[in-house]
Design a protein around this motif. Sequence first.
Motif, PDB file in Angstrom:
ATOM      1  N   LYS A   9       0.781  -1.085   0.150  1.00  0.00           N
ATOM      2  CA  LYS A   9      -0.084   0.081   0.111  1.00  0.00           C
ATOM      3  C   LYS A   9       0.971   1.331   0.047  1.00  0.00           C
ATOM      4  O   LYS A   9       1.970   1.378   0.788  1.00  0.00           O
ATOM      5  N   ARG A  10       0.724   2.163  -0.886  1.00  0.00           N
ATOM      6  CA  ARG A  10       1.485   3.163  -1.071  1.00  0.00           C
ATOM      7  C   ARG A  10       0.580   4.393  -0.296  1.00  0.00           C
ATOM      8  O   ARG A  10      -0.546   4.454  -0.248  1.00  0.00           O
ATOM      9  N   THR A  11       1.345   5.136   0.804  1.00  0.00           N
ATOM     10  CA  THR A  11       1.022   5.967   1.425  1.00  0.00           C
ATOM     11  C   THR A  11       0.760   7.493   0.536  1.00  0.00           C
ATOM     12  O   THR A  11       1.847   7.871   0.115  1.00  0.00           O
ATOM     13  N   LYS A  12      -0.321   8.035   0.592  1.00  0.00           N
ATOM     14  CA  LYS A  12      -0.521   9.194  -0.117  1.00  0.00           C
ATOM     15  C   LYS A  12      -0.216  10.389   0.778  1.00  0.00           C
ATOM     16  O   LYS A  12      -1.041  10.491   1.789  1.00  0.00           O
ATOM     17  N   PHE A  13       0.599  11.228   0.445  1.00  0.00           N
ATOM     18  CA  PHE A  13       0.687  12.367   1.199  1.00  0.00           C
ATOM     19  C   PHE A  13       0.248  13.713   0.771  1.00  0.00           C
ATOM     20  O   PHE A  13       0.370  13.956  -0.617  1.00  0.00           O
ATOM     21  N   GLU A  14      -0.707  14.353   1.434  1.00  0.00           N
ATOM     22  CA  GLU A  14      -1.373  15.754   0.805  1.00  0.00           C
ATOM     23  C   GLU A  14      -0.632  16.791   1.480  1.00  0.00           C
ATOM     24  O   GLU A  14       0.105  16.862   2.400  1.00  0.00           O
ATOM     25  N   TYR A  15      -0.167  17.751   0.486  1.00  0.00           N
ATOM     26  CA  TYR A  15       0.399  19.110   0.622  1.00  0.00           C
ATOM     27  C   TYR A  15      -0.388  20.298  -0.203  1.00  0.00           C
ATOM     28  O   TYR A  15      -1.061  19.717  -1.082  1.00  0.00           O
ATOM     29  N   VAL A  16       0.135  21.182   0.205  1.00  0.00           N
ATOM     30  CA  VAL A  16      -0.185  22.587  -0.464  1.00  0.00           C
ATOM     31  C   VAL A  16       0.863  23.206  -1.060  1.00  0.00           C
ATOM     32  O   VAL A  16       2.004  23.315  -0.450  1.00  0.00           O
ATOM     33  N   GLU A  17       0.633  23.585  -2.383  1.00  0.00           N
ATOM     34  CA  GLU A  17       1.611  24.176  -3.278  1.00  0.00           C
ATOM     35  C   GLU A  17       1.052  25.069  -3.809  1.00  0.00           C
ATOM     36  O   GLU A  17       0.189  25.355  -4.508  1.00  0.00           O
ATOM     37  N   PRO A  18       1.676  26.635  -3.293  1.00  0.00           N
ATOM     38  CA  PRO A  18       0.966  27.699  -3.921  1.00  0.00           C
ATOM     39  C   PRO A  18       1.605  28.018  -5.148  1.00  0.00           C
ATOM     40  O   PRO A  18       2.428  27.584  -5.720  1.00  0.00           O
ATOM     41  N   ILE A  19       0.540  28.742  -6.129  1.00  0.00           N
ATOM     42  CA  ILE A  19       0.544  29.018  -7.459  1.00  0.00           C
ATOM     43  C   ILE A  19       0.871  30.548  -7.544  1.00  0.00           C
ATOM     44  O   ILE A  19       0.263  31.317  -6.982  1.00  0.00           O
ATOM     45  N   GLY A  20       1.416  30.846  -8.673  1.00  0.00           N
ATOM     46  CA  GLY A  20       1.801  32.270  -8.929  1.00  0.00           C
ATOM     47  C   GLY A  20       2.961  32.655  -7.916  1.00  0.00           C
ATOM     48  O   GLY A  20       3.536  32.007  -7.454  1.00  0.00           O
TER      49      GLY A  20
END
Length: 110
Positions: A9-20
Amino acid sequence: MAKERKSTKRTKFEYVEPIGLRVLVRKDEPKKETKGGIALPDSAEIPTITGRIVTISAAIEHDEDLPLKQYDKVLFHPGNAIPVDFESDNHLFVVPAEDIVAVFRQETKE
């Protein structure tokens, strides 16, 4: 002879990537007392507008006119900061680069 399949099982990591031209900032905790040692009541409304840059957008990373890096301590104008409801104990905000008004630097003497 049957091959045994391993369950991976692959663990999915959620992250925030700012745009602009934006950065993701973790806002510092509000001050509980003044530099002189005077305790502030909980109802005191002194906005904390300093924090550490968690990540920068690709546009800022390639812009030589914006001297912002990950982990920089910054002073920012909170008017246009967008709160990110990512984790309950974090104080994350997406902040436009033009609202970063200062970067704290330390001078190293040799």
